[in-house]
Design a protein around this motif. Structure first.
Motif, short mmCIF file in Angstrom:
data_model
loop_
_atom_site.label_atom_id
_atom_site.label_comp_id
_atom_site.label_asym_id
_atom_site.label_seq_id
_atom_site.Cartn_x
_atom_site.Cartn_y
_atom_site.Cartn_z
N ASN A 199 -43.04 22.39 -100.07
CA ASN A 199 -43.77 23.65 -100.14
C ASN A 199 -45.10 23.55 -100.86
N VAL A 226 -42.27 28.04 -97.07
CA VAL A 226 -41.73 29.40 -97.03
C VAL A 226 -42.74 30.40 -96.49
N PHE A 266 -27.27 26.45 -100.48
CA PHE A 266 -26.22 27.29 -99.95
C PHE A 266 -24.88 27.08 -100.64
N GLN A 280 -31.79 32.21 -103.28
CA GLN A 280 -31.97 31.23 -102.20
C GLN A 280 -33.45 30.99 -101.93
N ARG A 281 -34.18 32.07 -101.79
CA ARG A 281 -35.59 31.95 -101.47
C ARG A 281 -36.34 31.19 -102.56
N LEU A 335 -35.37 27.51 -102.33
CA LEU A 335 -35.87 26.86 -101.12
C LEU A 335 -37.37 26.62 -101.20
N SER A 336 -38.07 27.58 -101.74
CA SER A 336 -39.51 27.40 -101.81
C SER A 336 -39.85 26.38 -102.89
N ALA A 337 -38.87 26.01 -103.70
CA ALA A 337 -39.09 24.95 -104.68
C ALA A 337 -38.65 23.61 -104.11
N LYS A 361 -29.81 36.29 -101.99
CA LYS A 361 -30.91 35.92 -101.10
C LYS A 361 -32.17 35.57 -101.88
N TYR A 402 -32.01 34.78 -89.30
CA TYR A 402 -31.81 34.12 -90.58
C TYR A 402 -31.56 32.63 -90.35
N VAL A 439 -31.64 22.39 -98.61
CA VAL A 439 -31.06 23.61 -98.04
C VAL A 439 -29.56 23.67 -98.25
N LYS A 440 -28.90 22.57 -98.00
CA LYS A 440 -27.44 22.57 -98.15
C LYS A 440 -27.02 22.85 -99.58
#
Lengths: 452, 351
Positions: free
Chosen positions: B282, B101, A50, A36-37, A40-42, A33, B88, A46-47
């Motif tokens: 972001n 985020v 994952f 992932q975070r 994602l924040s970069a 996780k 989620y 999304v795909k």
């Protein structure tokens, strides 16, 4: 800022994993996780995030660790491997073929920095001895041809524009005969929304006419989740061969550009790192990783995470150093740990204060080789000799030299250095502030050795 | 814009409530069985109670008991752990739609506050989640101001446009000039981007087409001086509005941020507008934050809104700067400037 903390958070969960007694599913999930975070924040798609993390998770849960490696180390290895696979390992520039002209066409969204990047690319290659020409085919934005002209004039590169002509194809045809006088021709096109049909039709026609050898997608580092679709559409229209990421001098983590790479299967070739015409660099994946995850060099971080020496051991060693009663075994351990962390130069950069030290150019290289030889010498010493190096007599030195293949001179040097650094450590006494420590070091370093 | 988010959001909320319902089915059986028992008990109790009530006078408390029973049958609660699990997916939808985020965290915390351990009517789970979401996202946007009215309040009214490179400042200024002219206001534009190649020529072309006066110096000139001259010109000629174009700058470049501060110090604009791109990821959070730290921003214009159907940046920038979004840039033509409407946006998200 939450984003700044992400690297720290990821670091923490990695550390937790490496320190904990057991590795359970929950810990792995937590780590996944966090990864992932961070991604994602970069702005990584999304795909993609994952796909990557489910691979990591699956391997971490199912794979049995190889013999001699504990579970934790193995998981850290998996994380590293998958991240490297994801981000690519090699540096990419453009391979300029020997033909006249080698054509590079730039495409991209509005305001991504195509024209500015052309100036940088032209400078980059003209510095390397190529004769560069540019042609301005942006017939849509006001003053686009002037911009290219001004950019090119500033670096003394020939530029072909026609302010009156409103058909990009005609402009190209008009000057086509002259292009063979150049080694490289860089083609500026209008910024476009890749989902707008008219503009895409234009780029397709241009591509058919020009047949560029290299089709660079210029993409801004701060682009978000829209990157995927845009890159897809650009790729469809002209088959992108490389990506140039601009505005890398900002704070954006440039994860969006990775979507572009994955869609086009084209690597990042250059990055723009500033407003000046020289601010262009060949893409370096390692630097990119550290930016993406918001922390220092990932490789060394992971290496450090799996380092044999635990925190407590390190602290004990540290206090031994300060007291001045460390022996060659400690030194050996330190060297071992250090060699795992990568080249000395990198380590130096990671130590606060060391980055600013001005060292002779090949100093680090020499030191590195020396360290390697000293390590060999130490391997040929008895335990007693390692524990108390002052005991090492001349005949012992000969024996060590024979056993290790390291010359007697170098063994003596090692012992001398050991004594010196022991003295140095003692003289440093109770220095708490590392920056002060560095200052004290500054005068003594070039002669001394890298025992820290 | 927002097409994408709308579809996804709807689906996810549906999924969440479905998931939740499924898990509830097992539990639901129990309360039903309880009802019968309770009912029987109730009747018996009631009889006793009536006597008891009269004697002890605890009518209210007993009523409370019935309500608790009723609530138990018709409502449900989402527990903390389950919330994390259920939402989620929602988190991902927001991220996928380019909401930063940090802002996703904020929305999540809002929802947690509204939903966790609160009684929710059965059959209304979806509605409740949607309501909370609408409320949370709606609150992220600051109510917009009446731009024209403000501009008309002072003469000359000075507007300064700032933002990062390639955001679309120059194009937007042309659009705003066009918009103001169409509303009967006279504009003068200051070409205070003296750095980028052909930035002045670009504005010149726009100014010619729109019939707007342009004040310019040479490249490399002090942008603050250009702005100052434009304002003086507007005062002398009785112009209504001064629009100042500034060079694009990255928020991480200290020197350029200082230069911007100087322009603002000298020009003393009545309104400073941050030009942001709706395709920014972001980083828009940090960009907006740094700019608003450096100078006082009064509003935001989001460009390239026609490119991005996700729309998350609008949510993020609005929330971070706590400033109203005035317009959206939605195309290449001068008329492609759309007034921002909070309600419309929320509606277009499908909430």
């Amino acid at each position: 800022m939450a984003i700044d903390n992400l690297g720290t958070k990821l670091k923490e969960s990695l550390r937790k994993l490496t320190r904990g007694v057991f590795v359970d599913k929950k810990q792995i999930e937590e780590l996944v996780k966090d990864i992932q975070r961070a991604l994602l924040s970069a702005d990584v798609n999304v795909k993609q995030v994952f796909e990557l993390t489910s691979k990591i998770k699956q391997r971490a849960l199912e794979e049995k660790e190889p013999k001699g490696i504990d579970k934790r180390t193995h998981i850290v290895n998996i994380v590293y491997e998958e991240l490297v696979n994801f981000l690519g390992k090699e540096e990419h520039g453009i391979k300029i073929e020997n033909k006249k002209p080698f054509k590079i066409m730039m495409v991209g969204l509005f305001g991504s920095g195509k024209t500015t990047s052309i100036g940088k690319l032209a400078k980059y290659y003209s510095k390397r001895g190529y004769k560069i020409g540019t042609v301005g085919l942006d017939v849509h934005r006001p003053a686009a041809p002037e911009q290219l002209k001004q950019v090119c004039d500033a670096i003394k590169v020939d530029c072909f524009i026609d302010k009156k002509e409103k058909d990009a194809l005609n402009i190209y045809k008009k000057f086509e005969k002259e292009f063979k006088n150049y080694d490289i021709l860089i083609i500026d096109t209008a910024g476009r929304d890749a989902l707008s049909q008219d503009l895409i039709k234009e780029i397709r026609e241009l591509n058919n006419l020009i047949k560029p050898d290299e089709r660079l997608l210029v993409i801004s580092a701060d682009i978000g989740q829209a990157a995927q679709k845009q890159a897809e559409a650009f790729h469809e229209s002209c088959n992108i061969t490389g990506v140039l990421v601009t505005k890398m001098d900002g704070t954006a983590k440039a994860g969006g550009s990775l979507s572009a790479c994955s869609v086009t299967k084209a690597p990042i070739k250059f990055i723009g790192i500033g407003e000046k015409v020289d601010d262009l660099e060949v893409y370096n994946p390692e630097g990119f990783v550290s930016r993406l995850l918001g922390m220092g060099d990932l490789k060394s971080l992971l290496e450090k995470a799996r380092e044999a020496i635990t925190e407590e051991q390190a602290q004990e060693l540290g206090s031994k150093f300060i007291k001045g009663d460390f022996n060659l075994i400690d030194l050996y351990q330190q060297m071992e740990a250090m060699s795992k962390m990568g080249p000395l130069g990198k380590i130096m950069e990671m130590i606060p204060g060391m980055g600013q030290l001005e060292l002779p150019k090949d100093f680090l290289k020499v030191q590195e080789d020396k360290l390697k030889r000293w390590k060999h010498a130490m391997q040929s010493m008895t335990k007693k000799e390692l524990e108390d190096p002052t005991e090492i007599s001349r005949s012992r030195i000969d024996r060590i030299s024979l056993g290790s293949g390291v010359s007697g001179k170098e063994v003596r040097e090692l012992i001398k250095q050991y004594k010196m650094s022991k003295k140095l450590m003692k003289s440093l006494g109770n220095v708490d502030d590392p920056s002060k420590l560095m200052r004290k070091f500054k005068g003594k370093l070039p002669k001394g050795f890298m025992s820290m | 814009m927002f097409k994408f988010l709308k579809e996804k959001l709807k689906k996810t909320v549906e999924n969440i409530s479905n998931k939740f319902k499924k898990e509830e089915i097992k539990e639901e059986v129990k309360p039903k069985a309880e009802i019968k028992e309770i009912k029987i008990e109730k009747i018996q109790e009631k009889k006793k109670e009536i006597k008891g009530e009269v004697v002890e006078g605890k009518i209210k408390e007993k009523k409370g008991f019935f309500e608790v029973v009723k609530e138990k049958i018709t409502t449900t609660t989402i527990e903390g752990d389950k919330f994390e699990e259920l939402f989620y997916d929602l988190e991902l939808v927001l991220l996928e739609n380019n909401v930063a985020v940090e802002v996703v965290e904020k929305i999540k915390n809002d929802l947690k506050r509204y939903l966790v351990d609160k009684p929710i009517k059965r059959g209304k789970i979806e509605e409740t989640i949607e309501d909370s979401l609408r409320y949370s996202i709606g609150n992220l946007f600051i109510d917009t101001i009446n731009f024209l009215e403000q501009v008309k309040a002072k003469k000359p009214y000075v507007i300064c446009f700032v933002g990062i490179n390639g955001g679309g400042k120059t194009t937007t200024i042309a659009k705003v000039a066009n918009y103001l002219q169409n509303n009967g206001l006279n504009c003068v534009i200051a070409a205070a981007d003296t750095f980028r190649a052909a930035s002045i020529e670009q504005l010149e072309e726009h100014a010619d087409k729109l019939g707007v006066k342009l004040i310019k110096h040479d490249y490399g000139a002090d942008p603050a001086a250009v702005a100052f001259d434009a304002i003086e010109h507007a005062k002398a000629k009785g112009k209504d509005v001064v629009l100042i174009d500034t060079a694009g700058r990255l928020h991480s470049n200290e020197d350029l941020i200082n230069e911007m501060k100087k322009i603002v110090r000298v020009a003393k604009p009545d309104m400073t507008i941050f030009i942001g791109e709706s395709i920014t990821g972001n980083d828009c959070v940090l960009q907006a934050q740094k700019f608003s730290e450096a100078v006082k921003l009064d509003g935001i214009i989001l460009t390239k809104a026609d490119i991005d159907e996700k729309g998350g940046a609008a949510i993020s920038i609005g929330y971070i700067t706590k400033k109203p979004i005035l317009f959206l840039g939605v195309g290449q033509k001068y008329n492609d400037l759309k007034e921002f409407n909070k309600e419309e946006i929320i509606k277009s998200i499908g909430l």
